[in-house]
Design an enzyme around this catalytic site. Structure first.
Site, mmCIF file in Angstrom:
data_model
loop_
_atom_site.group_PDB
_atom_site.id
_atom_site.type_symbol
_atom_site.label_atom_id
_atom_site.label_comp_id
_atom_site.label_asym_id
_atom_site.label_seq_id
_atom_site.Cartn_x
_atom_site.Cartn_y
_atom_site.Cartn_z
ATOM 1 C CE LYS A 293 45.189 53.167 43.954
ATOM 2 N NZ LYS A 293 45.555 54.600 43.781
ATOM 3 N NE ARG B 112 50.335 55.913 44.904
ATOM 4 C CZ ARG B 112 50.571 56.267 43.645
ATOM 5 N NH1 ARG B 112 49.564 56.429 42.815
ATOM 6 N NH2 ARG B 112 51.795 56.458 43.213
ATOM 7 N N GLY C 242 40.748 58.910 38.887
ATOM 8 C CA GLY C 242 40.951 60.354 38.812
ATOM 9 C C GLY C 242 40.001 61.196 39.642
ATOM 10 C CG MET D 113 38.207 60.437 45.679
ATOM 11 S SD MET D 113 37.771 59.071 46.758
ATOM 12 C CE MET D 113 38.116 57.675 45.717
ATOM 13 N NE ARG E 214 42.314 51.681 37.991
ATOM 14 C CZ ARG E 214 42.385 52.951 38.303
ATOM 15 N NH1 ARG E 214 42.088 53.352 39.530
ATOM 16 N NH2 ARG E 214 42.761 53.857 37.413
ATOM 17 C CG HIS F 103 5.866 64.533 25.912
ATOM 18 N ND1 HIS F 103 6.297 65.020 24.707
ATOM 19 C CD2 HIS F 103 4.847 63.688 25.640
ATOM 20 C CE1 HIS F 103 5.565 64.496 23.738
ATOM 21 N NE2 HIS F 103 4.673 63.692 24.278
ATOM 22 C CB SER G 120 0.138 45.790 31.965
ATOM 23 O OG SER G 120 1.333 46.404 31.532
ATOM 24 C CB CYS H 217 3.722 48.565 30.027
ATOM 25 S SG CYS H 217 2.287 49.305 30.834
ATOM 26 C CE1 TYR I 15 4.311 42.645 29.680
ATOM 27 C CE2 TYR I 15 3.201 40.648 30.436
ATOM 28 C CZ TYR I 15 3.153 41.972 30.019
ATOM 29 O OH TYR I 15 1.950 42.623 29.955
#
Length: 881
Positions: free
Chosen positions: A22, A92, A101, A103, A336, A452, A769, A837, A857
């Site tokens: 702000k 503020r 909203g 604080m 903002r 699980h 993996s 994985c 990957y």
């Protein structure tokens, strides 16, 4: 001396980390000539130092505020508390990352018994002055002194009731004078004495209150939900008040440069005539659409539209702006980058690219991967007004509506008939998988975000609310009790797996929003990312869905999941409980065609892409009868006088269960250890894999890239021997078929020892993996399910751990083992392919780390594939930067 105070004229948009969002944006607007009230900002550094010193301010902060205030008063020609020319200010918060909203704010500071009449005279509006005074007492009392809000609200409601009016704007000056006197009495009574009437002292205490509000519960929850560091602190903005409550030529409002729900370009927002900002957000009065300002305040409206346009172009993003009109003059109080829905985020980013405002890379940076997740699952219609009856952990996103059922068999039976059901369990087990598959969603009383139930539900794309500890389940009576209300089987519930909310009624659902905006952004991500994205899939349906969502193969096919069906479990138990090799071979002969059929379905869905099949990794207890239940069964047969053959089989089973019983089965005879004891098991599975691959090749003209993974290796000799078994079996099958097929043999790195000795293990592996679920458990010495229902949540709340290590990779511990495993493995095998994985393969923050660790990957649940594609692109851009 550290500089803790900056006048707005000293700052700019690049100083966000110091001035907060702000403060930096206010300074930027002032620099650009936008009408902004004057003021100064107390830096985030001051807040952090106070926070780290038990709330005690830095030694010279008070003096710096006094000096800044004096300079501010000099600039505006007014003075705080001066009866002749009083200055009123707002105080503020302004966090580095927007937290709407969360604080606190104090308005009209500086008004008191000495200045209220001057303000009435200057404004020519006595009602306005007393309205400002009553608002200040209420806000200051609530925010600074901690007076419960309802005391003031009750007094205000009573005053309106006595006057027979509905709105506070219907109260006149005399009414408000009485209300001020009553508010003072409330404050003094609650504080046990007179509160300070010195505005300079009030300012100091108000700044301190905003500092404290950084640590309030709602702010803490918001930070955790959005992964915002507590260490950032908040700035405090002290600004000259401008008044939207000075009459019918004054107003206050909030506006967006695009619709934050849909992303459509156009004027969007609300305003109130004769009101202050808190009135709009608090819902005390019904606001009007901002376009109606054209009729009541036309000059201010035209200026607002021009400012909105300029600010969006300047910041190159949709803006959320607050404004006040005082006697026809427009003032901007904030701009903002606006919060927006997932659908709006994608549309806005794409449209800004099309408009030439930003490029594709910047568009990708603007979107959070979690926003994509919201769009991949059905959601509850946001227009609903229902109240949840309880709340658990948002374990798997999406929404589900269905009748309650309390066991997996019923869920499967009813689900197969087309009925929508919610499976309610204390906690799911692998035996429940068929019920989870057919249910619309899962609700558990026990378990965490990676339990699980959560893992399986995410894998199937099923909404799940886990760890709803306030619910009581009676599986025998088939009832669910919440807050003393009892629900029975068939009662309809709605689950919100994205928030953890549970509703005892059927709410309207909206479908997944995979539209052109979604496809456009994810395709841009594919142009940028360097890591591959695969899916964890154990059946043809999941494999097909994963490919539709952009998976480039399967990184983990868990073969033990193929044995859970009721028609297969007996054969698996027969194999495990076999007393000799001959009996085991008979059981394996039954299992082989089942395995082959499953693999053919998966390979057909994934033809042309690599598929990593993990050989059997079962904690034995998951497949065996419960020891106690089997003992009771033997006892029952004895009491009934059953024939010797039946009784003998039951006793033999009991003896084998007892023999195979383990105190800690997750660290017992599982993974390659089972294969070391019974080499015929990996041999059978390898035959099934190769035969399936050849069958698909024959039928489809192409097949998958076969990758066979040996689980839970910790010793070089284990991988050496298991590699030999698999390799010789593959060659035997290919020779028998007279075919050639490329294949790879690798291992899963899920033990610290394997990562430390990866150079030796890599000599016998084509790929690694990393199974980060078990690697986290074995590295931290934590049982995942036990910890998530025990101390782990407290550790996160108390900042012992920054995040749950089963949700986001523990970079300092587990992460370093991954790095070490990759580097050590490639030191002896330069061509070693490395992936991950575990569940972390779908977590954006973990993916960012995996990019730096050099992985080829990641593999994740099918429904998280688009998120992983997107996160991998952001990781590649960040790494390059």
């Amino acid at each position: 001396m550290t500089k803790y105070i900056y006048a707005l004229s000293e700052g700019n948009a690049t100083m966000r980390s110091l001035l907060g969002g702000k403060g930096a944006n206010l300074a930027e607007m002032m620099r650009l000539g936008v009408p902004v009230p004057d003021g100064f900002t107390v830096t985030t550094e001051a807040c952090v130092e106070s926070m780290n010193n038990d709330g005690n301010w830095p030694a010279d902060l008070r003096d710096q505020i006094s000096t800044a205030l004096a300079e501010f008063e000099e600039r505006v020609g007014r003075k705080l508390g001066d009866p002749s020319k009083p200055l009123l200010v707002s105080v503020r918060s302004g966090a580095v990352v927007s937290m709407p909203g969360m604080m606190d704010t104090i308005l009209n500071l500086g008004i008191n018994d000495d200045t209220v009449q001057t303000i009435a005279t200057e404004s020519g509006n006595e009602r306005f002055a007393w309205d400002c005074y009553r608002r200040f007492i209420q806000m200051y009392g609530e925010v600074v002194e901690g007076v419960p809000a309802h005391y003031y609200e009750d007094a205000l409601s009573a005053m309106k009731s006595d006057k027979g009016v509905e709105s506070d704007t219907d109260l006149d000056a005399e009414d408000l004078k009485k209300l001020v006197a009553e508010f003072k009495e409330i404050s003094n009574e609650q504080l046990g004495g007179d509160w300070t009437n010195d505005p300079n002292e009030q300012l100091m205490r108000a700044v301190d209150a905003v500092f404290r509000s950084w640590g309030n519960p709602r702010a803490d929850v918001y930070r955790k939900a959005n992964n915002i560091s507590r260490d950032l602190g908040t700035a405090v903005n002290v600004m000259q008040m401008v008044f939207g409550n000075r009459g019918d030529t004054s107003a206050t409002g909030v506006c967006f440069t695009r619709n934050p729900s849909t992303g459509e370009k156009g004027v969007y927002g609300e305003f109130l005539v004769n009101a202050q900002g808190e009135d709009v957000v608090a819902g005390i009065r019904t606001p009007r659409h901002v376009s109606e300002m054209r009729d009541v305040l036309p000059e201010a409206y035209d200026q607002l539209l021009e400012t909105m346009k300029n600010m969006e172009l300047h910041y190159k993003d949709m803006q959320d702006m607050e404004f006040t009109v005082e006697n026809g003059k427009l003032y901007m109080l904030q701009t903002r980058n606006g919060k927006r829905t997932a659908a709006a985020a994608l549309k806005i980013a794409g449209d800004l690219v099309e408009e030439g405002v930003i490029d594709k890379d910047e568009a990708l940076r603007r979107i959070e991967p979690a926003q994509l997740d919201q769009l991949l699952h059905p959601a509850i219609d946001p227009a609903h007004t229902a109240k949840p009856v309880t709340k658990g952990l948002p374990a798997s996103p999406g929404a589900a509506v269905g009748g309650l059922v309390f066991d997996a068999d019923t869920a499967a039976e009813l689900g197969e008939k087309g009925q929508n059901v919610i499976l309610v369990r204390y906690e799911t087990t692998p035996d429940d998988i068929h019920g989870v598959l057919e249910a619309q969603g899962v609700l558990t009383a026990h378990g965490g975000m990676t339990s699980h139930a959560a893992v399986v539900a995410r894998g199937f794309g099923k909404p799940c609310v886990s760890g709803a500890t306030t619910i009581k389940i009676d599986p025998e009576a088939k009832t669910l009790t919440i807050n003393d209300k009892v629900y029975k089987e068939g009662d309809v519930f709605t689950l919100n797996g994205s928030t953890g909310e549970v509703f005892d009624e059927a709410l309207k659902l909206i479908p997944p929003q995979i539209n052109e905006d979604f496809e456009r952004v994810v395709e841009w991500a594919d142009e940028v990312r360097t890591m591959g994205v695969r899916a964890n899939a154990d059946n043809a349906a999941d494999a097909t869905r994963a490919r539709e969502l952009g998976a480039e193969g399967i990184g983990l096919c868990r073969t033990e999941h193929m044995f859970m069906a009721s028609d297969r479990l007996p054969a698996v138990r027969e194999m495990i409980l076999a007393e000799n090799a001959e009996q085991r071979a008979t059981a394996l002969e039954k299992i082989l065609p089942m395995q082959q059929a499953d693999f053919e379905g998966i390979f057909t869905a994934m033809k042309g892409l690599p598929v990593t099949v993990r050989l059997l990794d079962p904690p034995l207890h998951e497949f065996l009868p419960d020891y106690t239940e089997q003992s009771l069964k033997v006892q029952e047969l004895e009491l009934k006088g059953a024939d010797e053959e039946e009784l003998g089989k039951a006793r033999a089973t009991l003896a084998q269960v007892k023999k195979l019983h383990e105190q800690n089965p997750m660290l017992g005879t599982r993974g390659c250890r089972l294969a070391m004891l019974y080499p015929e098991i990996p041999e059978m599975q390898t035959r099934a894999i190769i035969r399936a691959a050849l069958a698909v090749l024959e039928r489809e003209g192409e097949t998958v890239g076969v990758e066979i993974m040996i689980p839970l290796v910790g010793l070089e000799e284990e991988i050496k021997r298991q590699h030999a078994i698999v390799d010789s079996t593959v060659k035997d099958e290919l020779a028998a078929a007279g075919k050639e097929l490329e294949y790879k043999i690798g291992t899963m790195i899920e033990l610290p020892r394997a990562a430390l000795l990866a150079d030796r293990i890599a000599e016998h592996a084509d790929f690694f993996s990393f199974g980060t679920n078990d690697l986290t458990q074995t590295t931290l010495g934590i049982s995942r399910d036990d910890a998530e229902n025990g101390f782990l949540s407290d550790y996160v709340v108390d900042h012992v751990l920054p995040r749950n290590p089963f949700e986001s990779i523990d970079i300092d511990g587990v992460g370093q083992l991954v790095r070490l495993g990759v580097s050590n493995g490639r030191s002896t095998n330069a061509k070693l392919k490395c992936g991950v994985c575990g569940e972390h393969g779908g977590d954006p923050d973990s993916i960012e780390f995996f990019q730096t660790a050099g992985l080829n990957y990641v593999s994740c649940s099918p429904y998280r594939v688009p998120i992983a594609r997107f996160a991998a692109a952001k990781a590649a851009m960040d790494n390059e930067k």
